[in-house]
Design a protein around this motif. Structure first.
Motif, PDB file in Angstrom:
ATOM      1  N   TYR A  42      -2.279  23.715  45.176  1.00  0.00           N
ATOM      2  CA  TYR A  42      -1.917  25.072  45.602  1.00  0.00           C
ATOM      3  C   TYR A  42      -0.553  25.483  45.041  1.00  0.00           C
ATOM      4  O   TYR A  42      -0.296  26.657  44.805  1.00  0.00           O
ATOM      5  CB  TYR A  42      -1.897  25.067  47.129  1.00  0.00           C
ATOM      6  CG  TYR A  42      -1.626  26.365  47.829  1.00  0.00           C
ATOM      7  CD1 TYR A  42      -2.635  27.317  48.024  1.00  0.00           C
ATOM      8  CD2 TYR A  42      -0.361  26.630  48.352  1.00  0.00           C
ATOM      9  CE1 TYR A  42      -2.389  28.487  48.708  1.00  0.00           C
ATOM     10  CE2 TYR A  42      -0.106  27.797  49.045  1.00  0.00           C
ATOM     11  CZ  TYR A  42      -1.119  28.726  49.215  1.00  0.00           C
ATOM     12  OH  TYR A  42      -0.871  29.885  49.898  1.00  0.00           O
ATOM     13  N   ASP A  48       7.990  29.159  42.350  1.00  0.00           N
ATOM     14  CA  ASP A  48       7.209  30.359  42.034  1.00  0.00           C
ATOM     15  C   ASP A  48       5.790  30.299  42.595  1.00  0.00           C
ATOM     16  O   ASP A  48       4.986  31.206  42.377  1.00  0.00           O
ATOM     17  CB  ASP A  48       7.168  30.597  40.514  1.00  0.00           C
ATOM     18  CG  ASP A  48       6.591  29.402  39.748  1.00  0.00           C
ATOM     19  OD1 ASP A  48       6.028  28.488  40.392  1.00  0.00           O
ATOM     20  OD2 ASP A  48       6.700  29.387  38.508  1.00  0.00           O
ATOM     21  N   ASN A  75      -2.397  31.483  44.886  1.00  0.00           N
ATOM     22  CA  ASN A  75      -0.975  31.437  45.225  1.00  0.00           C
ATOM     23  C   ASN A  75      -0.190  31.342  43.930  1.00  0.00           C
ATOM     24  O   ASN A  75      -0.633  30.733  42.969  1.00  0.00           O
ATOM     25  CB  ASN A  75      -0.664  30.211  46.097  1.00  0.00           C
ATOM     26  CG  ASN A  75       0.775  30.240  46.619  1.00  0.00           C
ATOM     27  OD1 ASN A  75       1.243  31.275  47.091  1.00  0.00           O
ATOM     28  ND2 ASN A  75       1.485  29.125  46.516  1.00  0.00           N
ATOM     29  N   GLY A  76       0.976  31.973  43.938  1.00  0.00           N
ATOM     30  CA  GLY A  76       1.849  31.868  42.778  1.00  0.00           C
ATOM     31  C   GLY A  76       2.045  33.199  42.085  1.00  0.00           C
ATOM     32  O   GLY A  76       1.247  34.119  42.230  1.00  0.00           O
ATOM     33  N   THR A  77       3.112  33.283  41.307  1.00  0.00           N
ATOM     34  CA  THR A  77       3.474  34.531  40.630  1.00  0.00           C
ATOM     35  C   THR A  77       2.664  34.767  39.363  1.00  0.00           C
ATOM     36  O   THR A  77       2.680  35.866  38.820  1.00  0.00           O
ATOM     37  CB  THR A  77       4.962  34.505  40.235  1.00  0.00           C
ATOM     38  OG1 THR A  77       5.182  33.357  39.402  1.00  0.00           O
ATOM     39  CG2 THR A  77       5.870  34.424  41.453  1.00  0.00           C
TER      40      THR A  77
HETATM   41  C1  LIG Z   1       2.631  30.760  47.867  1.00  0.00           C
HETATM   42  O1  LIG Z   1       2.347  30.158  49.100  1.00  0.00           O
HETATM   43  C2  LIG Z   1       3.490  29.919  49.905  1.00  0.00           C
HETATM   44  C3  LIG Z   1       3.048  29.128  51.102  1.00  0.00           C
HETATM   45  O2  LIG Z   1       1.912  29.692  51.700  1.00  0.00           O
HETATM   46  C4  LIG Z   1       4.108  31.239  50.260  1.00  0.00           C
HETATM   47  O3  LIG Z   1       5.266  31.043  51.035  1.00  0.00           O
HETATM   48  C5  LIG Z   1       4.492  31.958  48.978  1.00  0.00           C
HETATM   49  O4  LIG Z   1       4.961  33.236  49.277  1.00  0.00           O
HETATM   50  C6  LIG Z   1       3.306  32.086  48.043  1.00  0.00           C
HETATM   51  N1  LIG Z   1       3.823  32.594  46.781  1.00  0.00           N
HETATM   52  C7  LIG Z   1       3.202  33.480  46.052  1.00  0.00           C
HETATM   53  C8  LIG Z   1       3.967  33.990  44.867  1.00  0.00           C
HETATM   54  O5  LIG Z   1       2.084  33.871  46.261  1.00  0.00           O
END
Ligand SMILES: *[C@@H]1O[C@H](CO)[C@@H](O)[C@H](O)[C@H]1NC(C)=O
Ligand SMILES: *[C@@H]1O[C@H](CO)[C@@H](O)[C@H](O)[C@H]1NC(C)=O
Length: 246
Positions: A42, A48, A75-77
């Motif tokens: 994940y 990021d 999840n992630g940028t």
């Molecule tokens: C990724 O997941 C984490 C934990 O759930 C969260 O805090 C974060 O904002 C997410 N980042 C993005 C860029 O989606």
């Protein structure tokens, strides 16, 4: 395709006629990659949120490969931030969630799971923390993947080391048994290879569990090298359309 390339290189060195031909560009490979696992997949605790996935993508893109990520969580940028990483979850739970992602017919599955199964806390290791039993569940999950997507390739990861001493002992026992899954299944003709994420030490994590940023990047490189080391005829064109994202 890499095997092809090295054949080409030896052909070039053998033949003065071929040596004058223009260099042939590597044929771009269409990859529909399913990152399958827990919080490390994940990208938990990576700055990021991309974890290893962006580095892997960039490594592949540098070769001209066309990459789409499969999975039903994100999840992630990064733009294509899809995956099937389930923070805090065991192999059995990951397997219970996998069908929706496997329906997207990935032609490569990156499976790294077992870290939560080795946790001493029974509310995390919900099936118990015995390494051998966890390996059996991991083998079941691999079987589930090949049943759903028979032509796929599975890269099966050993898991990173852990700061907690008891969990680390179990993790090492677990990791010793991971290659057996690969050997047995490869011997019966399945397209599976081992990838060693146990090179990551506890002191290369930010919290004793999750890799620090540099080692999330290293993981991206290790998956990349694993993909590039695959026999050239293993990667089939992805079946059906790419997953629809809206
Ligand atoms: C990724 O997941 C984490 C934990 O759930 C969260 O805090 C974060 O904002 C997410 N980042 C993005 C860029 O989606
Ligand atoms: C990190 O951990 C590994 C494995 O336990 C050890 O060999 C290495 O010396 C450690 N490195 C540092 C900088 O403490």
């Amino acid at each position: 395709m890499y095997n092809f390339r090295s054949l080409l290189v030896s052909a070039l060195s053998l033949s003065p006629y071929l040596a004058t031909a223009a260099p042939t560009a590597a044929i771009p490979t269409e990859l529909r990659i399913l990152p399958l696992g827990d919080s490390i997949t994940y990208g938990y605790a990576s700055p990021d949120g991309n974890g290893y996935r962006l580095k892997l993508l960039n490594d592949l893109k540098a070769d001209g490969d066309k990459v789409v990520f499969a999975g039903t969580v994100h999840n992630g940028t990064m733009v294509d931030n899809w995956n099937a990483g389930y923070p805090g979850k065991t192999i059995q739970y990951i397997g219970s969630q996998a069908p929706s992602s496997l329906k997207q017919y990935p032609n490569i599955v990156l499976l790294m799971a077992g870290t939560n199964d080795m946790n001493a806390n029974p509310s995390i290791s919900t099936e118990g923390d015995d390494p051998k039993a966890a390996i059996s569940r991991l083998d079941t999950l691999v079987g589930q993947i090949f049943k759903a997507v028979p032509n796929t390739v599975v890269l099966l990861g050993k898991i990173p080391n852990i700061a907690d001493a008891g969990q680390e002992t179990r993790t090492q026992q677990f990791n010793k048994l991971v290659p057996g899954i690969v050997t047995n299944r490869a011997n019966s003709g399945q397209h599976i290879k081992l990838v060693d994420m146990s090179v990551i030490q506890a002191n290369q994590t930010i919290d004793g569990i999750h890799p620090d940023e540099a080692h999330y990047q290293l993981m991206g490189d290790i998956w990349y090298q694993g993909i590039k080391a695959l026999p050239s005829d293993w990667i089939q064109k992805p079946v059906g359309p790419d997953p629809v994202r809206s």
